[in-house]
Design a protein around this motif. Structure first.
Motif, short mmCIF file in Angstrom:
data_model
loop_
_atom_site.label_atom_id
_atom_site.label_comp_id
_atom_site.label_asym_id
_atom_site.label_seq_id
_atom_site.Cartn_x
_atom_site.Cartn_y
_atom_site.Cartn_z
N TYR A 1 64.47 88.13 -106.01
CA TYR A 1 66.26 88.43 -106.19
C TYR A 1 66.78 88.53 -105.10
CZ TYR A 1 64.36 89.10 -110.99
OH TYR A 1 63.71 89.13 -112.06
N LYS B 1 70.45 89.54 -103.36
CA LYS B 1 71.71 89.74 -104.33
C LYS B 1 72.24 90.33 -103.06
CE LYS B 1 69.58 92.88 -107.48
NZ LYS B 1 69.36 94.43 -107.41
N TYR C 1 75.64 87.65 -112.37
CA TYR C 1 76.63 88.40 -111.80
C TYR C 1 77.45 89.88 -112.73
CZ TYR C 1 78.05 83.68 -110.25
OH TYR C 1 77.75 82.58 -109.92
N GLU D 1 76.37 89.32 -107.02
CA GLU D 1 75.54 88.21 -107.50
C GLU D 1 74.26 88.00 -106.81
OE1 GLU D 1 75.62 82.96 -106.23
OE2 GLU D 1 76.05 84.70 -104.84
N SER D 2 73.14 88.05 -108.13
CA SER D 2 71.68 88.49 -108.08
C SER D 2 71.15 86.76 -108.15
CB SER D 2 71.36 89.36 -109.22
OG SER D 2 70.08 89.55 -108.73
N ARG D 3 70.34 86.29 -107.07
CA ARG D 3 69.87 85.15 -107.13
C ARG D 3 68.30 85.37 -107.69
NH1 ARG D 3 71.65 80.71 -103.14
NH2 ARG D 3 71.55 82.36 -102.01
N ARG D 4 67.60 84.94 -108.64
CA ARG D 4 66.51 84.74 -108.74
C ARG D 4 65.86 83.41 -107.97
NH1 ARG D 4 63.92 84.78 -114.50
NH2 ARG D 4 64.65 82.53 -114.29
N LYS E 1 69.73 80.59 -112.64
CA LYS E 1 68.81 81.26 -111.81
C LYS E 1 70.04 82.79 -111.79
CE LYS E 1 66.17 77.83 -111.06
NZ LYS E 1 65.28 77.19 -110.00
N ARG E 2 70.94 82.96 -111.66
CA ARG E 2 72.72 83.66 -110.77
C ARG E 2 72.29 84.55 -112.18
NH1 ARG E 2 74.34 78.53 -109.60
NH2 ARG E 2 75.94 78.90 -111.06
#
Length: 107
Positions: free
Chosen positions: A51, A53, A21, A39-42, A18-19
């Motif tokens: 998202y 970030k 980079y 770091e981008s998490r959905r 789910k991440r």
């Protein structure tokens, strides 16, 4: 294209579940270079996703100290805290991709 996107010189994307980079190299107006680690998490939201970030800026004078400290920290976790874990099971070549075909040029 957005003017802020024009200063992006190089980008590397690493997908990790789910991440994601991002390792982006950008240039200042004075032709100096720096790295942005993102770091981008959905997260699911309604019928789609949102998202979150987090960004960190890394400047040239800190490159060596950052890399050394990161490697020391990783080695500590692997050797002292988790010596029985086979970390090669997490290696996935397909997880790393180039977003740009251009090479970073230091002049």
């Amino acid at each position: 294209m957005d003017e802020r996107e024009n200063d992006k010189i190089y980008s590397k994307r690493v997908r990790a579940g789910k991440r994601t980079y991002f390792f982006d190299v950008k240039a200042t107006r004075g032709n100096d270079y720096y790295i942005i680690l993102t770091e981008s998490r959905r997260f699911p939201q309604g019928e789609g996703f949102t998202y979150d970030k987090q960004k960190m800026f890394l400047y040239k004078e800190d490159f060596a100290k950052f890399v050394q400290s990161l490697q020391e920290t990783i080695d500590y976790v692997k050797n002292e805290l988790m010596p029985d874990v086979d970390f090669t099971q997490f290696d996935r070549k397909e997880a790393v991709s180039d977003d740009f075909n251009s090479e970073l040029k230091w002049e």
